[in-house]
Each structure stands twice: as structure tokens, then as C-alpha cells.
Design a protein around this motif. Sequence first.
Motif, PDB file in Angstrom:
ATOM      1  N   PHE A   1      -7.238  -4.117 -22.272  1.00 10.81           N
ATOM      2  CA  PHE A   1      -8.449  -4.635 -22.894  1.00 10.81           C
ATOM      3  C   PHE A   1      -9.620  -3.698 -22.631  1.00 10.81           C
ATOM      4  O   PHE A   1      -9.678  -3.014 -21.611  1.00 10.81           O
ATOM      5  CB  PHE A   1      -8.787  -6.031 -22.358  1.00 10.81           C
ATOM      6  CG  PHE A   1      -7.783  -7.076 -22.745  1.00 10.81           C
ATOM      7  CD1 PHE A   1      -7.731  -7.577 -24.034  1.00 10.81           C
ATOM      8  CD2 PHE A   1      -6.881  -7.570 -21.809  1.00 10.81           C
ATOM      9  CE1 PHE A   1      -6.813  -8.538 -24.388  1.00 10.81           C
ATOM     10  CE2 PHE A   1      -5.953  -8.532 -22.153  1.00 10.81           C
ATOM     11  CZ  PHE A   1      -5.919  -9.011 -23.450  1.00 10.81           C
ATOM     12  N   ASP A   2     -10.587  -3.692 -23.550  1.00  9.02           N
ATOM     13  CA  ASP A   2     -11.793  -2.892 -23.408  1.00  9.02           C
ATOM     14  C   ASP A   2     -12.828  -3.719 -22.646  1.00  9.02           C
ATOM     15  O   ASP A   2     -13.331  -4.725 -23.140  1.00  9.02           O
ATOM     16  CB  ASP A   2     -12.332  -2.500 -24.791  1.00  9.02           C
ATOM     17  CG  ASP A   2     -13.488  -1.533 -24.730  1.00  9.02           C
ATOM     18  OD1 ASP A   2     -14.344  -1.674 -23.839  1.00  9.02           O
ATOM     19  OD2 ASP A   2     -13.541  -0.633 -25.583  1.00  9.02           O
ATOM     20  N   VAL A   3     -13.130  -3.287 -21.426  1.00  5.22           N
ATOM     21  CA  VAL A   3     -14.018  -4.040 -20.548  1.00  5.22           C
ATOM     22  C   VAL A   3     -15.429  -4.143 -21.117  1.00  5.22           C
ATOM     23  O   VAL A   3     -16.084  -5.188 -21.003  1.00  5.22           O
ATOM     24  CB  VAL A   3     -14.028  -3.423 -19.130  1.00  5.22           C
ATOM     25  CG1 VAL A   3     -15.063  -4.088 -18.247  1.00  5.22           C
ATOM     26  CG2 VAL A   3     -12.648  -3.541 -18.499  1.00  5.22           C
ATOM     27  N   LYS A   4     -15.915  -3.085 -21.773  1.00  7.96           N
ATOM     28  CA  LYS A   4     -17.250  -3.135 -22.383  1.00  7.96           C
ATOM     29  C   LYS A   4     -17.331  -4.249 -23.413  1.00  7.96           C
ATOM     30  O   LYS A   4     -18.320  -4.985 -23.483  1.00  7.96           O
ATOM     31  CB  LYS A   4     -17.591  -1.804 -23.057  1.00  7.96           C
ATOM     32  CG  LYS A   4     -18.028  -0.721 -22.137  1.00  7.96           C
ATOM     33  CD  LYS A   4     -18.369   0.506 -22.967  1.00  7.96           C
ATOM     34  CE  LYS A   4     -19.186   1.501 -22.221  1.00  7.96           C
ATOM     35  NZ  LYS A   4     -19.547   2.659 -23.058  1.00  7.96           N
ATOM     36  N   VAL A   5     -16.295  -4.375 -24.208  1.00  5.62           N
ATOM     37  CA  VAL A   5     -16.276  -5.413 -25.248  1.00  5.62           C
ATOM     38  C   VAL A   5     -16.200  -6.795 -24.615  1.00  5.62           C
ATOM     39  O   VAL A   5     -16.883  -7.727 -25.055  1.00  5.62           O
ATOM     40  CB  VAL A   5     -15.108  -5.179 -26.236  1.00  5.62           C
ATOM     41  CG1 VAL A   5     -15.006  -6.319 -27.234  1.00  5.62           C
ATOM     42  CG2 VAL A   5     -15.280  -3.852 -26.954  1.00  5.62           C
ATOM     43  N   ILE A   6     -15.414  -6.940 -23.562  1.00  3.93           N
ATOM     44  CA  ILE A   6     -15.319  -8.228 -22.865  1.00  3.93           C
ATOM     45  C   ILE A   6     -16.691  -8.624 -22.322  1.00  3.93           C
ATOM     46  O   ILE A   6     -17.123  -9.769 -22.470  1.00  3.93           O
ATOM     47  CB  ILE A   6     -14.275  -8.170 -21.736  1.00  3.93           C
ATOM     48  CG1 ILE A   6     -12.863  -8.059 -22.331  1.00  3.93           C
ATOM     49  CG2 ILE A   6     -14.386  -9.400 -20.834  1.00  3.93           C
ATOM     50  CD1 ILE A   6     -11.777  -7.838 -21.303  1.00  3.93           C
ATOM     51  N   LYS A   7     -17.399  -7.672 -21.714  1.00  3.79           N
ATOM     52  CA  LYS A   7     -18.733  -7.963 -21.175  1.00  3.79           C
ATOM     53  C   LYS A   7     -19.694  -8.353 -22.292  1.00  3.79           C
ATOM     54  O   LYS A   7     -20.540  -9.243 -22.118  1.00  3.79           O
ATOM     55  CB  LYS A   7     -19.267  -6.761 -20.399  1.00  3.79           C
ATOM     56  CG  LYS A   7     -18.553  -6.556 -19.078  1.00  3.79           C
ATOM     57  CD  LYS A   7     -19.102  -5.355 -18.329  1.00  3.79           C
ATOM     58  CE  LYS A   7     -18.372  -5.166 -17.015  1.00  3.79           C
ATOM     59  NZ  LYS A   7     -18.923  -4.055 -16.219  1.00  3.79           N
ATOM     60  N   GLN A   8     -19.557  -7.704 -23.439  1.00  2.00           N
ATOM     61  CA  GLN A   8     -20.409  -8.027 -24.589  1.00  2.00           C
ATOM     62  C   GLN A   8     -20.123  -9.447 -25.076  1.00  2.00           C
ATOM     63  O   GLN A   8     -21.042 -10.202 -25.388  1.00  2.00           O
ATOM     64  CB  GLN A   8     -20.189  -7.009 -25.708  1.00  2.00           C
ATOM     65  CG  GLN A   8     -21.146  -7.138 -26.855  1.00  2.00           C
ATOM     66  CD  GLN A   8     -20.975  -6.006 -27.868  1.00  2.00           C
ATOM     67  OE1 GLN A   8     -20.090  -5.168 -27.750  1.00  2.00           O
ATOM     68  NE2 GLN A   8     -21.829  -5.988 -28.858  1.00  2.00           N
ATOM     69  N   ILE A   9     -18.855  -9.812 -25.133  1.00  2.00           N
ATOM     70  CA  ILE A   9     -18.488 -11.161 -25.561  1.00  2.00           C
ATOM     71  C   ILE A   9     -19.043 -12.198 -24.587  1.00  2.00           C
ATOM     72  O   ILE A   9     -19.575 -13.233 -25.002  1.00  2.00           O
ATOM     73  CB  ILE A   9     -16.949 -11.295 -25.705  1.00  2.00           C
ATOM     74  CG1 ILE A   9     -16.476 -10.493 -26.916  1.00  2.00           C
ATOM     75  CG2 ILE A   9     -16.542 -12.763 -25.818  1.00  2.00           C
ATOM     76  CD1 ILE A   9     -14.980 -10.384 -27.040  1.00  2.00           C
ATOM     77  N   ILE A  10     -18.942 -11.927 -23.292  1.00  2.00           N
ATOM     78  CA  ILE A  10     -19.476 -12.850 -22.289  1.00  2.00           C
ATOM     79  C   ILE A  10     -20.979 -13.023 -22.484  1.00  2.00           C
ATOM     80  O   ILE A  10     -21.500 -14.140 -22.426  1.00  2.00           O
ATOM     81  CB  ILE A  10     -19.136 -12.352 -20.868  1.00  2.00           C
ATOM     82  CG1 ILE A  10     -17.627 -12.461 -20.624  1.00  2.00           C
ATOM     83  CG2 ILE A  10     -19.919 -13.137 -19.813  1.00  2.00           C
ATOM     84  CD1 ILE A  10     -17.141 -11.756 -19.381  1.00  2.00           C
ATOM     85  N   ARG A  11     -21.682 -11.916 -22.739  1.00  2.00           N
ATOM     86  CA  ARG A  11     -23.133 -11.969 -22.961  1.00  2.00           C
ATOM     87  C   ARG A  11     -23.455 -12.801 -24.203  1.00  2.00           C
ATOM     88  O   ARG A  11     -24.362 -13.630 -24.197  1.00  2.00           O
ATOM     89  CB  ARG A  11     -23.681 -10.549 -23.082  1.00  2.00           C
ATOM     90  CG  ARG A  11     -25.186 -10.449 -23.106  1.00  2.00           C
ATOM     91  CD  ARG A  11     -25.699  -9.019 -23.028  1.00  2.00           C
ATOM     92  NE  ARG A  11     -25.071  -8.096 -23.953  1.00  2.00           N
ATOM     93  CZ  ARG A  11     -24.198  -7.128 -23.619  1.00  2.00           C
ATOM     94  NH1 ARG A  11     -23.846  -6.965 -22.363  1.00  2.00           N
ATOM     95  NH2 ARG A  11     -23.682  -6.333 -24.523  1.00  2.00           N
ATOM     96  N   ILE A  12     -22.673 -12.619 -25.267  1.00  2.00           N
ATOM     97  CA  ILE A  12     -22.889 -13.367 -26.513  1.00  2.00           C
ATOM     98  C   ILE A  12     -22.632 -14.859 -26.300  1.00  2.00           C
ATOM     99  O   ILE A  12     -23.384 -15.709 -26.789  1.00  2.00           O
ATOM    100  CB  ILE A  12     -22.004 -12.803 -27.646  1.00  2.00           C
ATOM    101  CG1 ILE A  12     -22.502 -11.418 -28.061  1.00  2.00           C
ATOM    102  CG2 ILE A  12     -21.965 -13.746 -28.836  1.00  2.00           C
ATOM    103  CD1 ILE A  12     -21.553 -10.668 -28.981  1.00  2.00           C
ATOM    104  N   ARG A  13     -21.588 -15.189 -25.557  1.00  2.00           N
ATOM    105  CA  ARG A  13     -21.241 -16.596 -25.336  1.00  2.00           C
ATOM    106  C   ARG A  13     -22.318 -17.351 -24.563  1.00  2.00           C
ATOM    107  O   ARG A  13     -22.415 -18.570 -24.651  1.00  2.00           O
ATOM    108  CB  ARG A  13     -19.900 -16.702 -24.617  1.00  2.00           C
ATOM    109  CG  ARG A  13     -18.727 -16.363 -25.528  1.00  2.00           C
ATOM    110  CD  ARG A  13     -17.427 -16.277 -24.766  1.00  2.00           C
ATOM    111  NE  ARG A  13     -17.153 -17.451 -23.959  1.00  2.00           N
ATOM    112  CZ  ARG A  13     -16.140 -18.287 -24.162  1.00  2.00           C
ATOM    113  NH1 ARG A  13     -15.308 -18.075 -25.149  1.00  2.00           N
ATOM    114  NH2 ARG A  13     -15.949 -19.297 -23.359  1.00  2.00           N
ATOM    115  N   LYS A  14     -23.131 -16.631 -23.802  1.00  2.00           N
ATOM    116  CA  LYS A  14     -24.225 -17.260 -23.054  1.00  2.00           C
ATOM    117  C   LYS A  14     -25.407 -17.614 -23.945  1.00  2.00           C
ATOM    118  O   LYS A  14     -26.254 -18.416 -23.568  1.00  2.00           O
ATOM    119  CB  LYS A  14     -24.712 -16.328 -21.935  1.00  2.00           C
ATOM    120  CG  LYS A  14     -23.728 -16.161 -20.805  1.00  2.00           C
ATOM    121  CD  LYS A  14     -24.283 -15.195 -19.775  1.00  2.00           C
ATOM    122  CE  LYS A  14     -23.281 -14.939 -18.670  1.00  2.00           C
ATOM    123  NZ  LYS A  14     -23.809 -13.978 -17.685  1.00  2.00           N
TER     124      LYS A  14
END
Length: 89
Positions: free
Chosen positions: A54-67
Motif C-alpha cells: 500500500f502507498d502510505v502517503k495515500v493512506i495518510k491522505q485518506i485518514i485526513r479526508i475521513r476526519k
Amino acid sequence: MSEMTGYNSGAVEGGIAADRLRYIIERVERLESERKALSGDIKDIFSEAKSAGFDVKVIKQIIRIRKQEPADVEEQETLLDVYRRALGM
């Protein structure tokens, strides 16, 4: 609030309740220790995700969006689309 019972009754030095001050400092130290442990756990999870491909940058972006609030996300995505089209992307 019950945890604080008795912490104002300690020795007062220069207008400061020593027991209450010690209690506050110890709480902050304990929480900082917990935060450090949690940060390590989060880092381990990201390492696991990366090793799984998995692409960690994208995961972090998704987490930020979900907030964010859904309406705010929709507005940002709309503006991003408008800006991309304006740039011919």
C-alpha cells in the motif's frame, strides 16, 4: 474530578499548592509517554501497510479526508476538479 480530591490540601509554597502541581505534571508526563507509545504503534502499522504494497502517503491522505465533514470534502474535490480543468489536466 474525583482524582483531584486532596490535591489542593498539600503544602503551599509561594502561593502554589505543591501536591496539585505535582499531580498535573505527572498526568502530563504519563500522557506524553502514552502518546510516544501510540506513535510507535502507528508507525508500525504504516510499515505493515507499506510492506503489503500500500502507498502510505495515500493512506495518510485518506485518514485526513475521513476526519473532515463530507460537505467540506465535496467542496474541495469540486474546486480541485475546476482547477485541473482550468489548467488542462
